[in-house]
Scaffold this active site. Sequence first.
Site, PDB file in Angstrom:
ATOM      1  N   LYS A 175       0.856  -1.098  -0.217  1.00  0.00           N
ATOM      2  CA  LYS A 175      -0.129  -0.021  -0.146  1.00  0.00           C
ATOM      3  C   LYS A 175       0.916   1.128   0.035  1.00  0.00           C
ATOM      4  O   LYS A 175       1.593   1.844   0.933  1.00  0.00           O
ATOM      5  CB  LYS A 175      -1.026   0.040   1.307  1.00  0.00           C
ATOM      6  CG  LYS A 175      -1.945   1.249   1.020  1.00  0.00           C
ATOM      7  CD  LYS A 175      -2.382   1.775   2.330  1.00  0.00           C
ATOM      8  CE  LYS A 175      -1.716   2.984   2.792  1.00  0.00           C
ATOM      9  NZ  LYS A 175      -1.694   4.245   1.851  1.00  0.00           N
ATOM     10  N   GLY A 206      -5.022   3.320  -1.584  1.00  0.00           N
ATOM     11  CA  GLY A 206      -5.945   3.638  -0.771  1.00  0.00           C
ATOM     12  C   GLY A 206      -5.574   4.466   0.327  1.00  0.00           C
ATOM     13  O   GLY A 206      -4.155   4.623   0.586  1.00  0.00           O
ATOM     14  N   VAL A 211      -7.189   0.987   3.863  1.00  0.00           N
ATOM     15  CA  VAL A 211      -6.312  -0.270   3.357  1.00  0.00           C
ATOM     16  C   VAL A 211      -5.155  -0.423   4.080  1.00  0.00           C
ATOM     17  O   VAL A 211      -5.039  -1.841   4.387  1.00  0.00           O
ATOM     18  CB  VAL A 211      -5.859   0.312   1.896  1.00  0.00           C
ATOM     19  CG1 VAL A 211      -4.859  -0.933   1.392  1.00  0.00           C
ATOM     20  CG2 VAL A 211      -7.060   0.458   0.863  1.00  0.00           C
ATOM     21  N   GLY A 212      -4.545   0.415   4.721  1.00  0.00           N
ATOM     22  CA  GLY A 212      -3.538   0.336   5.867  1.00  0.00           C
ATOM     23  C   GLY A 212      -3.864  -0.824   6.837  1.00  0.00           C
ATOM     24  O   GLY A 212      -3.327  -1.485   7.250  1.00  0.00           O
ATOM     25  N   GLU A 250       9.922   1.387  10.907  1.00  0.00           N
ATOM     26  CA  GLU A 250      10.936   2.247  10.381  1.00  0.00           C
ATOM     27  C   GLU A 250      10.211   3.502  10.615  1.00  0.00           C
ATOM     28  O   GLU A 250       9.270   4.084   9.813  1.00  0.00           O
ATOM     29  CB  GLU A 250      11.410   2.170   8.980  1.00  0.00           C
ATOM     30  CG  GLU A 250      12.137   0.677   8.857  1.00  0.00           C
ATOM     31  CD  GLU A 250      13.424   0.624   9.399  1.00  0.00           C
ATOM     32  OE1 GLU A 250      13.991   1.778   9.766  1.00  0.00           O
ATOM     33  OE2 GLU A 250      14.083  -0.545   9.415  1.00  0.00           O
ATOM     34  N   CYS A 284      13.420  11.176   6.909  1.00  0.00           N
ATOM     35  CA  CYS A 284      13.534  10.641   8.262  1.00  0.00           C
ATOM     36  C   CYS A 284      15.045  11.058   8.942  1.00  0.00           C
ATOM     37  O   CYS A 284      15.022  11.099  10.062  1.00  0.00           O
ATOM     38  CB  CYS A 284      13.024   9.129   8.385  1.00  0.00           C
ATOM     39  SG  CYS A 284      14.291   8.243   7.093  1.00  0.00           S
ATOM     40  N   GLU A 384       9.626  16.065  15.506  1.00  0.00           N
ATOM     41  CA  GLU A 384      10.033  16.177  14.113  1.00  0.00           C
ATOM     42  C   GLU A 384       9.556  16.887  13.353  1.00  0.00           C
ATOM     43  O   GLU A 384       8.051  16.761  13.311  1.00  0.00           O
ATOM     44  CB  GLU A 384       9.721  14.555  13.799  1.00  0.00           C
ATOM     45  CG  GLU A 384      10.222  14.273  12.091  1.00  0.00           C
ATOM     46  CD  GLU A 384      10.000  12.795  11.647  1.00  0.00           C
ATOM     47  OE1 GLU A 384       8.957  12.203  11.936  1.00  0.00           O
ATOM     48  OE2 GLU A 384      10.911  12.199  11.181  1.00  0.00           O
TER      49      GLU A 384
HETATM   50  P1  NAD Z   1       2.439   8.286   7.901  1.00  0.00           P
HETATM   51  O1  NAD Z   1       2.830   7.581   9.137  1.00  0.00           O
HETATM   52  O2  NAD Z   1       1.397   9.484   7.878  1.00  0.00           O
HETATM   53  O3  NAD Z   1       2.176   7.445   6.659  1.00  0.00           O
HETATM   54  C1  NAD Z   1       2.805   6.357   6.220  1.00  0.00           C
HETATM   55  C2  NAD Z   1       1.844   5.205   5.507  1.00  0.00           C
HETATM   56  O4  NAD Z   1       1.096   4.751   6.704  1.00  0.00           O
HETATM   57  C3  NAD Z   1       1.039   5.961   4.563  1.00  0.00           C
HETATM   58  O5  NAD Z   1       0.971   4.925   3.425  1.00  0.00           O
HETATM   59  C4  NAD Z   1      -0.420   6.071   4.974  1.00  0.00           C
HETATM   60  O6  NAD Z   1      -1.444   5.939   4.224  1.00  0.00           O
HETATM   61  C5  NAD Z   1      -0.124   4.822   6.241  1.00  0.00           C
HETATM   62  N1  NAD Z   1      -1.239   4.856   7.217  1.00  0.00           N
HETATM   63  C6  NAD Z   1      -1.808   6.083   8.025  1.00  0.00           C
HETATM   64  N2  NAD Z   1      -2.464   5.713   8.850  1.00  0.00           N
HETATM   65  C7  NAD Z   1      -2.586   4.306   8.922  1.00  0.00           C
HETATM   66  C8  NAD Z   1      -3.204   3.519   9.655  1.00  0.00           C
HETATM   67  N3  NAD Z   1      -3.988   3.979  10.768  1.00  0.00           N
HETATM   68  N4  NAD Z   1      -3.047   2.066   9.577  1.00  0.00           N
HETATM   69  C9  NAD Z   1      -2.183   1.888   8.671  1.00  0.00           C
HETATM   70  N5  NAD Z   1      -1.518   2.568   7.854  1.00  0.00           N
HETATM   71  C10 NAD Z   1      -1.690   3.818   7.803  1.00  0.00           C
HETATM   72  O7  NAD Z   1       3.745   8.980   7.284  1.00  0.00           O
HETATM   73  P2  NAD Z   1       4.279  10.023   6.105  1.00  0.00           P
HETATM   74  O8  NAD Z   1       3.801  11.363   6.502  1.00  0.00           O
HETATM   75  O9  NAD Z   1       3.748   9.338   4.723  1.00  0.00           O
HETATM   76  O10 NAD Z   1       5.765   9.923   6.275  1.00  0.00           O
HETATM   77  C11 NAD Z   1       6.525  10.852   6.998  1.00  0.00           C
HETATM   78  C12 NAD Z   1       7.005   9.831   8.270  1.00  0.00           C
HETATM   79  O11 NAD Z   1       7.743   8.876   7.623  1.00  0.00           O
HETATM   80  C13 NAD Z   1       7.976  10.785   8.822  1.00  0.00           C
HETATM   81  O12 NAD Z   1       7.761  10.655  10.490  1.00  0.00           O
HETATM   82  C14 NAD Z   1       9.355   9.911   8.768  1.00  0.00           C
HETATM   83  O13 NAD Z   1      10.232  10.219   9.557  1.00  0.00           O
HETATM   84  C15 NAD Z   1       9.147   8.692   8.485  1.00  0.00           C
HETATM   85  N6  NAD Z   1       9.970   8.089   7.740  1.00  0.00           N
HETATM   86  C16 NAD Z   1      10.710   7.272   8.284  1.00  0.00           C
HETATM   87  C17 NAD Z   1      11.672   6.476   7.548  1.00  0.00           C
HETATM   88  C18 NAD Z   1      12.836   5.359   8.143  1.00  0.00           C
HETATM   89  O14 NAD Z   1      13.339   4.622   7.461  1.00  0.00           O
HETATM   90  N7  NAD Z   1      12.652   5.231   9.559  1.00  0.00           N
HETATM   91  C19 NAD Z   1      11.846   6.700   6.417  1.00  0.00           C
HETATM   92  C20 NAD Z   1      11.117   7.646   5.564  1.00  0.00           C
HETATM   93  C21 NAD Z   1      10.111   8.276   6.367  1.00  0.00           C
END
Ligand code: NAD
Length: 476
Positions: A175, A206, A211-212, A250, A284, A384
């Site tokens: 996803k 989605g 979907v998540g 991650e 990140c 962050e």
């Molecule tokens: P996010 O957590 O908002 O979303 C990440 C993914 O999770 C998306 O696909 C989103 O649709 C999905 N998601 C959201 N709510 C969910 C739920 N309740 N259940 C299942 N899936 C769900 O993050 P973002 O805004 O897309 O990305 C930024 C974040 O990602 C920052 O905190 C960054 O530090 C982190 N990040 C970490 C790494 C790493 O390797 N540690 C790498 C890149 C980004």
Amino acid sequence: MTPTHEHLSTTGHWIDGAIVGGNGDTIDVVNPATGDVVATIPAGTAADVDRAVAAARAASPGWAATGPAQRASIIQRLADELSARNEEIAQAVTAEMGAPITLARLGHAGFPVAVASATAGLADEFPWTEEIGNSLVIREPVGVVGAITPWNFPLQQVMTKIAPALLAGNTVVLKPAELAPLTARLLAEAASDAGIPAGVFNVVYGSGRVVGEAIASHPDVDMVSFTGSTEVGKRISVVASATVKRLGLELGGKSANLVLDDADLDHAVNETLANAWTNGGQACGAWARMLVPASRHDEIVRMLVTAAKAYTVGDPTDEATRLGPLASEGQWSRVNGYIERGIADGAALVVGGPGRIPGLEHGAYIRPTIFANVDPDSVIAQEEIFGPVLSVIPYDDEDHAVEIANSTIYGLNAAVFGEDEHALRIARRLRVGQVYLNGARFNPIAPFGGYKQSGNGREMGRAGVEEFTELKAVQR
Ligand code: NAD
């Protein structure tokens, strides 16, 4: 001129080697530089996840039965297919999340190729079986892996999961982030052209909530590999716990960059800005906190102010642009809010500031910003921000610097600038998964992941493949 990516719109998911229609509901993909809708994707449902998981489950025994060498050669072909699509991938990422086109070509489109190739290269040396006493220990695929990924490096974050997962013999349901989903379509095409069999790699588009969570809670998904925010990682942990599935997280970061008294300051300053502001600070591992000796603080701040002048903000399709817009209006509000908070809390604003940039009001453009004399316990130094906002924090002595570096809930990575052995001694004291000494380069086979609330696993290299295996001990 902004190219449209309507040709990447899809009315369906990628399931069992074919485009499978959604129920008609769609999500718009918006170009943050213009506000234009550039494509649409289906808003998937739990039923779509069921179909994809069934396809992945059915394909699992056949894929697991192929040897690592054969899977490695297919993953190398995937790298080649993606390499051939470099420009198309770069244009898609620039349109969906505003990355400057030069970074999009080199990084967003280039890194995933390097990761896929490096992962394929591990197959020969990987300990698929091992003798321990009277046991034969076998590393087997976990089964069906659900991959949930963020928008900031949309293809790279997918590749660090699927290359090792596939090499280990797993099948995958992905996803991608709804904000930046366009490269998933190109990846599915490339995977098919590379000879990845139907059902081995599937994509369901989605929202995270629908979907998540359907993936995280699915009884037939054996492992969830998630990259994203710490907040969502915690929610996924709760949802996944009912089926006791394997979880790789991650998560977020607030990396410290420790400049020691014997550092080359010019080098440290230039590398710091290049890192902290790459991808608009939406990384990140961005070195968002620069820790400097109090006695050198003012001198280093003056150097930063001069170096910051080289950072042009503008149209991400222009090859001269170093900083495009943030990835969305939501991101803009969040980052702008933190800049206002830094000022309200008394940090010294020395570069940038809040508000729209004159002439660039139409997009999610923000000024790259530097705060000096930042209190290490303040909100902008602890949370962050995920934008081009650098906090310079003075320290009294090295113990103090290490204490500040380790003082957030995160532990993803860090940097140290100083004489080599001195820097290494400090690196050993940091509670983080990766440390970069004197601007050392990224290594696609080094383990990548976090301590503390930055996560609980490691991606890339041998450690990344191990994540996607189960251990079976056969006593004889
Ligand atoms: P996010 O957590 O908002 O979303 C990440 C993914 O999770 C998306 O696909 C989103 O649709 C999905 N998601 C959201 N709510 C969910 C739920 N309740 N259940 C299942 N899936 C769900 O993050 P973002 O805004 O897309 O990305 C930024 C974040 O990602 C920052 O905190 C960054 O530090 C982190 N990040 C970490 C790494 C790493 O390797 N540690 C790498 C890149 C980004």
